[in-house]
Design a protein around this motif. Structure first.
Motif, mmCIF file in Angstrom:
data_model
loop_
_atom_site.group_PDB
_atom_site.id
_atom_site.type_symbol
_atom_site.label_atom_id
_atom_site.label_comp_id
_atom_site.label_asym_id
_atom_site.label_seq_id
_atom_site.Cartn_x
_atom_site.Cartn_y
_atom_site.Cartn_z
ATOM 1 N N ALA A 122 0.844 -1.192 0.000
ATOM 2 C CA ALA A 122 0.000 0.000 0.000
ATOM 3 C C ALA A 122 0.879 1.242 0.000
ATOM 4 O O ALA A 122 1.820 1.335 0.795
ATOM 5 C CB ALA A 122 -0.909 -0.012 1.224
ATOM 6 N N PRO A 123 0.629 2.206 -0.878
ATOM 7 C CA PRO A 123 1.453 3.418 -0.911
ATOM 8 C C PRO A 123 1.494 4.093 0.459
ATOM 9 O O PRO A 123 0.470 4.313 1.099
ATOM 10 C CB PRO A 123 0.738 4.292 -1.939
ATOM 11 C CG PRO A 123 0.033 3.316 -2.830
ATOM 12 C CD PRO A 123 -0.399 2.202 -1.938
ATOM 13 N N GLY A 124 2.716 4.427 0.918
ATOM 14 C CA GLY A 124 2.905 5.090 2.198
ATOM 15 C C GLY A 124 2.814 4.190 3.412
ATOM 16 O O GLY A 124 2.929 4.675 4.547
ATOM 17 N N ALA A 125 2.643 2.879 3.217
ATOM 18 C CA ALA A 125 2.476 1.964 4.355
ATOM 19 C C ALA A 125 3.795 1.749 5.082
ATOM 20 O O ALA A 125 4.875 1.742 4.477
ATOM 21 C CB ALA A 125 1.928 0.625 3.885
ATOM 22 N N ALA A 126 3.696 1.572 6.415
ATOM 23 C CA ALA A 126 4.859 1.169 7.209
ATOM 24 C C ALA A 126 5.076 -0.321 7.000
ATOM 25 O O ALA A 126 4.159 -1.131 7.189
ATOM 26 C CB ALA A 126 4.611 1.465 8.680
ATOM 27 N N VAL A 127 6.293 -0.677 6.597
ATOM 28 C CA VAL A 127 6.608 -2.072 6.252
ATOM 29 C C VAL A 127 7.744 -2.564 7.134
ATOM 30 O O VAL A 127 8.740 -1.858 7.338
ATOM 31 C CB VAL A 127 7.006 -2.188 4.765
ATOM 32 C CG1 VAL A 127 7.407 -3.621 4.424
ATOM 33 C CG2 VAL A 127 5.862 -1.722 3.870
ATOM 34 N N THR A 128 7.590 -3.753 7.667
ATOM 35 C CA THR A 128 8.646 -4.405 8.451
ATOM 36 C C THR A 128 9.352 -5.428 7.584
ATOM 37 O O THR A 128 8.702 -6.270 6.954
ATOM 38 C CB THR A 128 8.065 -5.101 9.688
ATOM 39 O OG1 THR A 128 7.433 -4.133 10.526
ATOM 40 C CG2 THR A 128 9.151 -5.805 10.486
ATOM 41 N N VAL A 129 10.681 -5.347 7.536
ATOM 42 C CA VAL A 129 11.506 -6.339 6.843
ATOM 43 C C VAL A 129 12.232 -7.125 7.927
ATOM 44 O O VAL A 129 12.914 -6.541 8.776
ATOM 45 C CB VAL A 129 12.510 -5.674 5.887
ATOM 46 C CG1 VAL A 129 13.355 -6.725 5.184
ATOM 47 C CG2 VAL A 129 11.765 -4.808 4.861
ATOM 48 N N ALA A 130 12.074 -8.445 7.921
ATOM 49 C CA ALA A 130 12.598 -9.248 9.032
ATOM 50 C C ALA A 130 13.160 -10.570 8.542
ATOM 51 O O ALA A 130 12.762 -11.088 7.500
ATOM 52 C CB ALA A 130 11.491 -9.509 10.063
ATOM 53 N N GLY A 131 14.099 -11.101 9.331
ATOM 54 C CA GLY A 131 14.614 -12.437 9.084
ATOM 55 C C GLY A 131 13.662 -13.479 9.649
ATOM 56 O O GLY A 131 12.878 -13.202 10.562
ATOM 57 N N ARG A 132 13.744 -14.679 9.096
ATOM 58 C CA ARG A 132 12.871 -15.736 9.569
ATOM 59 C C ARG A 132 13.615 -17.058 9.566
ATOM 60 O O ARG A 132 14.432 -17.326 8.684
ATOM 61 C CB ARG A 132 11.611 -15.830 8.707
ATOM 62 C CG ARG A 132 10.460 -16.525 9.432
ATOM 63 C CD ARG A 132 9.136 -16.189 8.818
ATOM 64 N NE ARG A 132 8.747 -17.161 7.803
ATOM 65 C CZ ARG A 132 7.532 -17.246 7.284
ATOM 66 N NH1 ARG A 132 6.600 -16.409 7.687
ATOM 67 N NH2 ARG A 132 7.254 -18.125 6.365
ATOM 68 N N ALA A 133 13.275 -17.901 10.546
ATOM 69 C CA ALA A 133 13.792 -19.264 10.630
ATOM 70 C C ALA A 133 12.584 -20.177 10.742
ATOM 71 O O ALA A 133 11.951 -20.245 11.792
ATOM 72 C CB ALA A 133 14.713 -19.427 11.837
ATOM 73 N N GLY A 134 12.233 -20.831 9.627
ATOM 74 C CA GLY A 134 11.011 -21.612 9.620
ATOM 75 C C GLY A 134 9.810 -20.696 9.734
ATOM 76 O O GLY A 134 9.685 -19.714 9.013
ATOM 77 N N ALA A 135 8.917 -20.973 10.714
ATOM 78 C CA ALA A 135 7.727 -20.153 10.898
ATOM 79 C C ALA A 135 7.953 -18.999 11.859
ATOM 80 O O ALA A 135 7.083 -18.131 12.004
ATOM 81 C CB ALA A 135 6.577 -21.025 11.410
ATOM 82 N N ALA A 136 9.116 -18.935 12.525
ATOM 83 C CA ALA A 136 9.377 -17.898 13.532
ATOM 84 C C ALA A 136 10.331 -16.849 12.978
ATOM 85 O O ALA A 136 11.201 -17.138 12.153
ATOM 86 C CB ALA A 136 9.976 -18.524 14.781
ATOM 87 N N GLU A 137 10.147 -15.606 13.445
ATOM 88 C CA GLU A 137 11.058 -14.545 13.062
ATOM 89 C C GLU A 137 12.307 -14.573 13.939
ATOM 90 O O GLU A 137 12.255 -14.975 15.106
ATOM 91 C CB GLU A 137 10.370 -13.184 13.176
ATOM 92 C CG GLU A 137 9.294 -12.963 12.126
ATOM 93 C CD GLU A 137 8.746 -11.539 12.138
ATOM 94 O OE1 GLU A 137 9.384 -10.671 12.756
ATOM 95 O OE2 GLU A 137 7.679 -11.320 11.533
ATOM 96 N N THR A 138 13.419 -14.119 13.359
ATOM 97 C CA THR A 138 14.670 -14.029 14.107
ATOM 98 C C THR A 138 14.862 -12.596 14.601
ATOM 99 O O THR A 138 13.982 -11.751 14.453
ATOM 100 C CB THR A 138 15.852 -14.442 13.224
ATOM 101 O OG1 THR A 138 15.982 -13.495 12.147
ATOM 102 C CG2 THR A 138 15.632 -15.834 12.631
ATOM 103 N N ALA A 139 16.020 -12.307 15.172
ATOM 104 C CA ALA A 139 16.290 -10.974 15.706
ATOM 105 C C ALA A 139 16.577 -9.945 14.622
ATOM 106 O O ALA A 139 16.620 -8.742 14.899
ATOM 107 C CB ALA A 139 17.471 -11.038 16.678
#
Length: 443
Positions: free
Chosen positions: A212-229
């Protein structure tokens, strides 16, 4: 990536025009029954004066809660009319046919042509014409409340002479209300990484699109179904594009995702895109680390053929014009747990010029929501991923999933995707060729 395909159909059907007039609620009686003033003009050959009086009619629909793209069958029953037998003699049974209009209002404007069978009771000379039942169909093109009100109708008698009695409705109230729900929107977000591997702490270039234009987006690492640090915040530009650099320090990271909102979901996110952390920890003296890297490939799509030709539909009858898309082959050699989706969208079907029943100029159209498909998907031998065909249903301009692979381990393979298609053509659509463009997007 996207592929556009021309879609061709030879068809017939009816056009929509004026909106319905809103009036008071239905009169007492069965659901959908109303009464309204009517001015009926007999054929000149009959030598009779106009007939004015109330018409009692009922409108019903086979689906009170359709989705956008659904075809709804509507019934217009005239129980009482001021129109009288236009001949000077008694009419035998089954010499009366009828046509009429149902006016649409609210979320969708236009009109529906309804037609009655040649079936009626005998009528004495000078007596009122009997009850008639007319049916027709229309395609839902917009969500929200759609109102149905009776319009004018024509009663045709075919005994001794062919005579038309035309009845105009004045201020007819709404007789039926439908509540149309929108189709679920396809998620067209995509995600790409500048590299698929690196040492701990490496900064990975992340490119996203379709947010969505102007949306706040999170970019994150993942290990399987869980996110990493590993995590970084970004903002989509006015075109929905996202550019970010993600420092990958967590050795457990095996993929990267991007999403809007508080957590990743298939409806508001993209990915996972596979990523490998190459361990650079020192080894004891006298030992050597041996690393072999399997280079990730790409996600690609090819399609057989350039056009779809649908079957012909008889004028006056309408129905489904069948066909089949060109076979699509998807090859996924990216590695890692990244899935994919293949989405289809279709434009409205544009036909010949100036063929609308009201005589207005311009091209006749059949809504793109009238095209439906039944997808199938087969994984080639040795492909680790499971291919899931999309649901059978409407394609339309909002789009629908043709096939997908879940973003889980294992991933990759070669997949063959097909779909049978059908275009629902209303009765009495002007004859001619109707063309649209079907676009497939892989992400």
């Amino acid at each position: 990536m996207a592929v556009g395909m021309a879609v061709l159909a030879a068809a017939t059907g009816g056009a929509l025009s004026a909106p319905a007039a809103e009036g008071a609620g239905p009169a007492a009686g069965p659901p959908g029954q109303v009464e309204f003033p009517t001015h009926c003009l007999p054929a000149q050959e009959a030598g009779l004066p106009p007939a004015d009086g109330p018409t009692t009619a009922r409108i019903t629909a086979d689906d009170p809660a359709p989705e956008v793209g659904d075809t709804v069958t509507v019934t217009y029953q005239v129980a009482r009319t001021p129109a009288v037998n236009p001949t000077g003699a008694a009419l035998p049974a089954d010499v009366l046919t009828s046509t009429g209009r149902i006016l649409l209002g609210g979320a969708q404007s236009g009109e529906v042509t309804v037609v009655g069978a040649k079936r009626s009771d005998p009528v004495q000379a000078g007596a009122g014409l009997p009850a008639v039942t007319m049916t027709g169909t229309f395609t839902v093109t917009a969500p929200g409340e759609i109102t149905l009100a009776p319009g004018g109708y024509t009663l045709h008698t075919s005994h001794l002479l062919d005579l038309d009695t035309t009845c105009a409705a004045t201020g007819a109230p709404v007789a039926e209300r439908l509540t149309a729900s929108p189709l679920p929107l396809a998620d067209l977000r995509s995600l790409a990484l500048g590299t698929a591997y690196g040492k701990p702490g490496a900064r990975v270039k992340v490119t996203g699109a379709g947010f969505a234009p102007g949306a706040a987006v999170t970019v994150a690492g993942r290990a399987g179904a869980a996110e990493t640090a590993d995590r970084v915040a970004a903002t989509a530009d006015e075109h929905g594009a996202v550019l970010a650099e993600l420092p990958v320090t967590d050795r457990a990271t095996t993929a990267v995702v991007a999403y809007e909102g508080a957590a990743w979901s298939a409806q508001r996110g993209s990915g996972p895109a596979a990523y490998t952390v190459v361990d650079a920890a020192p080894l004891p003296q006298g030992t050597q680390k041996v690393t072999a890297v399997v280079e990730p490939g790409a996600l690609s799509m090819t399609q057989a053929g350039e056009a779809i030709v649908l079957g012909a539909v008889p004028y006056g009858e309408g129905g489904a014009a069948p066909g089949r898309i060109g076979t699509v082959t998807v090859r996924d050699t990216r590695g890692g747990p990244a899935g994919w989706s293949l989405i289809g969208k279709v434009t409205d079907f544009t036909g010949p010029d100036g063929g609308s029943p009201g005589g207005s100029r311009g091209r006749v159209r059949i809504p793109g929501a009238s095209l439906s498909w039944t997808p199938s998907c087969t994984a080639a031998a040795g492909s680790p991923s499971r291919c899931v065909p999309g649901s059978a249903g409407v394609v339309g301009p909002e789009g629908a999933v043709l096939a997908s692979v879940p973003g889980t381990e294992p991933a990759g393979g070669t997949f063959t995707i097909d779909a049978t298609v059908a275009l629902t053509v209303p009765p009495y659509t002007p004859p001619g060729a109707y063309r649209a463009v079907l676009t497939l997007t892989l992400s």
